[in-house]
Design an enzyme around this catalytic site. Structure first.
Site, mmCIF file in Angstrom:
data_model
loop_
_atom_site.group_PDB
_atom_site.id
_atom_site.type_symbol
_atom_site.label_atom_id
_atom_site.label_comp_id
_atom_site.label_asym_id
_atom_site.label_seq_id
_atom_site.Cartn_x
_atom_site.Cartn_y
_atom_site.Cartn_z
ATOM 1 N N TYR A 1 -13.138 -29.458 -85.816
ATOM 2 C CA TYR A 1 -13.501 -27.969 -85.649
ATOM 3 C C TYR A 1 -15.126 -28.119 -85.639
ATOM 4 C CZ TYR A 1 -8.697 -26.876 -86.762
ATOM 5 O OH TYR A 1 -7.246 -26.849 -86.789
ATOM 6 N N PRO B 1 0.103 -18.014 -85.625
ATOM 7 C CA PRO B 1 1.318 -17.276 -85.824
ATOM 8 C C PRO B 1 1.123 -15.924 -85.127
ATOM 9 C CG PRO B 1 -0.326 -17.312 -87.863
ATOM 10 C CD PRO B 1 -0.835 -17.968 -86.900
ATOM 11 N N ARG C 1 -2.230 -16.198 -80.729
ATOM 12 C CA ARG C 1 -3.460 -16.040 -80.157
ATOM 13 C C ARG C 1 -3.971 -14.974 -79.719
ATOM 14 N NH1 ARG C 1 -4.546 -21.634 -79.869
ATOM 15 N NH2 ARG C 1 -2.655 -23.158 -79.625
ATOM 16 N N PHE D 1 -1.862 -12.288 -78.780
ATOM 17 C CA PHE D 1 -0.909 -11.517 -78.087
ATOM 18 C C PHE D 1 -0.230 -10.597 -78.894
ATOM 19 C CE2 PHE D 1 -1.049 -14.151 -74.328
ATOM 20 C CZ PHE D 1 -1.515 -13.574 -73.213
#
Length: 330
Positions: free
Chosen positions: A56, A204, A207, A209
């Protein structure tokens, strides 16, 4: 904050963690101040699990967490800290589970995080040039050396989990799991429960939605992941927005943020299921945390399932290139 255990005999941990990929700028720039504010609110709310990875931001996420820990004496003793390695980001060799490489990675992670050991060290991606039993043996030796207290795997099949577990206890398996991605229900949720491994659910809220503010077309075109992801490309994107509009309406009817309902649904899948949403926004974090307070009734779950039945999402969860690494098992 509801608590669970990290692995069969592991430490008590909040059944909600914070995924720190957002600190690295994956979904837009994140300042150190924003990231630290998220971590401060997590600490205040009783969240005790932080998940990051050396990939990351090429270590930036770990550095941000390390600075936060250094600036807050005592915080490290309250946190169950996880990091990952094995997903190199190098197009010449994307996945590397060589013993020397993994040990170098964890040493670098410990330095960036400013700790002597991590509570959980994952193989971020399984490198199939190695037998999984041999990879598990490498992980066991890192535990024996005191560099990690427990180990885990990410994006693997139930069969791979079982083979690894025969060599070294696997405390956690990280997998995408949400109302938008339910493949783990075809064996992984069950295998984790049977073996005493925690299923750590990333993404969870689908992303974005499954929130009240899904990514806009402008954002989708900006973020590296979404601009080539099948669920975010047309016509799938517009269809998925239209479907999840009904979920947002249901959440509003329940008097709750959509993200909270999505988190509550994941937590309801089992005491061993631990969602780790990511955010750089404290207001969004409050919506996510609200999900830890909700108790969905059977009627609530039925209403959610009627709106978002298994398989509702249009488009594969990964593009052809993004599927490199994760194991498909059904």
């Amino acid at each position: 904050m509801k608590m669970t255990r990290l692995g069969a005999n592991g430490p008590a941990v909040s059944q909600f963690g914070i995924g720190a990929m957002s600190f690295s700028g994956t979904y837009g720039d994140a300042s150190i101040e924003q990231s630290h504010a998220v971590l401060d609110l997590c600490r205040e709310a009783g969240v005790t699990h932080i998940d990051t990875a050396n990939l990351y931001g090429k270590g930036r996420s770990e550095e941000i967490i390390g600075q936060w820990l250094a600036d807050r004496p005592g915080a490290a003793d309250e946190i169950v800290l996880a990091t990952k390695a094995g997903n190199t980001g190098d197009p010449e060799r994307r996945f590397n589970n060589d013993p020397d490489y993994l040990e170098t990675c964890i040493d670098d992670s410990l330095r960036r995080l400013g700790v002597d050991c991590v509570d959980l060290f994952y193989i971020h991606r399984y490198d199939p040039t190695h037998r999984i039993e041999d990879v598990a043996g490498t992980l066991r030796r890192l535990v024996d050396k005191g560099k990690a207290k427990a180990v885990g795997l990410s994006e693997i099949a139930p069969s791979t989990l079982r083979r690894a577990h025969s060599e070294c206890p696997i405390a956690a398996v990280q997998s995408e799991y949400s109302l938008a991605t339910r493949a783990p229900e075809l064996g992984l949720v069950q295998s984790c429960a049977e073996l005493g491994a925690t299923l750590v659910a990333f993404s969870p809220v689908g992303r974005s939605f499954l929130t009240d503010a899904p990514f806009t077309p402008e954002q989708v075109a900006t973020y590296t992941f979404t601009k080539s992801n099948p669920r975010f490309t047309e016509p799938n994107y517009s269809t998925n927005i239209a479907i999840t509009d009904r979920f947002r309406a249901l959440a509003a009817d329940m008097g709750e943020p959509a993200a909270a309902v999505a988190i509550a649904w994941v937590i309801s899948r089992g005491d061993h299921v631990l969602p780790i949403p990511g955010t750089k926004n404290v207001d969004h974090l409050r919506e996510l945390l609200r999900g830890t307070e909700l108790q969905l009734s059977q009627d609530d779950v039925a209403r959610i399932d009627a709106i978002l039945p298994v398989g509702w999402a249009h488009g594969d969860r990964y593009s052809y290139a993004q599927w490199a690494g994760p194991e498909r098992y059904c």
